[in-house]
Design an enzyme around this catalytic site. Structure first.
Site, PDB file in Angstrom:
ATOM      1  NE  ARG A  84     -19.898  30.731 -23.227  1.00  0.00           N
ATOM      2  CZ  ARG A  84     -18.584  30.964 -23.378  1.00  0.00           C
ATOM      3  NH1 ARG A  84     -17.710  30.218 -22.707  1.00  0.00           N
ATOM      4  NH2 ARG A  84     -18.144  31.903 -24.170  1.00  0.00           N
TER       5      ARG A  84
ATOM      6  CE  LYS B 292     -18.238  35.523 -22.685  1.00  0.00           C
ATOM      7  NZ  LYS B 292     -17.117  35.990 -21.892  1.00  0.00           N
TER       8      LYS B 292
ATOM      9  CD  GLU C  94     -12.495  32.673 -15.109  1.00  0.00           C
ATOM     10  OE1 GLU C  94     -12.594  32.206 -16.250  1.00  0.00           O
ATOM     11  OE2 GLU C  94     -13.409  33.303 -14.562  1.00  0.00           O
TER      12      GLU C  94
END
Ligand code: PMP
Length: 289
Positions: A50, A149, A182
């Site tokens: 990721r 991220k 979220e």
């Protein structure tokens, strides 16, 4: 504490980056948070994958290979003698001019911190969290890709401030369409009539690695899963609710905006997911020692 910085393990007091690094000037960079359980790094490959995917999406070249980053992460844990803890891996754009242009930053920097972790108090897992919905919305995927991220967490921090001001530990963030995206640092799951529901990543949440563990665990437990757009109403009428994240693990939710969810206690299926997650965390992972 020993910090891995650009290829060397250095003392904490020597681990410094430039004030001209674009991570400092613009939040330009990517990061990962990873857990160590029982002397093993949990889902290490997924986290490093990721990290590379996040970097690729923002045209940031990590000056280390995937294998080198894996090795450096394990080395940092070993250098600090940790059996259980938390790893923070950060790749910054590097030093450049005062302007935005990332092409003027010749080399990215990477640092790895491996430390112990301050967990939520046990009572939150036993009693569950009360959530609020915050006014701060998740940016549209076309504005900031939710899968990345990045070091740009101001949106989540604004939401966190609202949660703290309302005496809540977490806040639900909606997207521009009003669907649940979220929480400030966690993904969300509902249980309704025995089915596990979670928002689509395209609704604005991070593609959480704990989320993916829960989806795998659901398969093992024989629980049907549906990834779909969800509203606050779906949370109000859910039988059970829980959040997932590397730091939080799996934490039950008992209310949203002062409406009790289910019977207002951590639900039976939630407890099974918590147990199954702990089992997975304690029995899998990349060995450090
Ligand atoms: N959403 C956000 C905004 C996060 O920062 C995180 C990670 N802390 C998560 C969800 C959960 O992702 P993961 O399970 O990969 O930690």
């Amino acid at each position: 504490m020993k910090i891995w910085l650009d290829g060397n393990l250095v003392d904490e007091s020597e681990a410094k980056i430039s004030v001209f690094d674009h991570a400092v000037l613009y939040g330009d960079g990517v990061f990962e948070g990873i857990r160590i359980y029982n002397g093993r790094v949990f889902r290490l490959e997924e986290h490093i994958r990721r990290l590379f995917d996040s970097a690729k999406a923002i045209v940031l070249t990590i000056p280390w290979t995937y294998e080198e980053v894996i090795k450096a992460t394990v080395e940092t844990v070993a250098a600090n003698g940790l059996k259980d803890g938390y790893i923070r891996l950060v790749v910054t754009r590097g030093t450049g001019g005062l302007g935005l242009n990332p092409y003027l930053c010749p080399k990215a920097s990477m640092f790895i911190i491996a430390s112990t972790i301050q967990l939520y108090p046990k009572e939150h897992y036993d009693n569950g969290l009360a959530l609020i919905t915050c006014a701060t919305r998740r940016p549209a995927p076309a504005a900031l890709m939710p899968q990345v991220k990045s070091l740009n967490y101001l949106n989540n921090i604004m939401a966190k401030i609202e949660a703290i001001q309302a005496n809540a530990l977490e806040a639900i963030m909606l997207n521009e369409q009003g669907y649940v995206a979220e929480c400030t640092g966690d993904n969300i799951f509902l249980l309704k009539n025995g089915v596990l529901l979670t928002p689509l990543i395209s609704d604005g949440g991070l593609d959480g690695i704990t989320r993916s563990v829960i989806l795998q665990v659901a398969g093992k437990l024989g629980v049907e899963v549906r990834e779909q757009s969800l509203t606050r109403y779906d949370i109000f009428i859910a039988d059970e609710c829980f959040l997932t994240g590397t730091a939080a693990e799996v934490v039950p939710v008992i209310s949203l905006d002062r409406r009790q969810i289910g019977d207002g206690k951590p639900g039976p299926l939630t407890k099974r997911f918590i147990e199954a997650f702990r089992e997975e965390a304690n029995s899998t992972g990349t060995p450090v020692y």
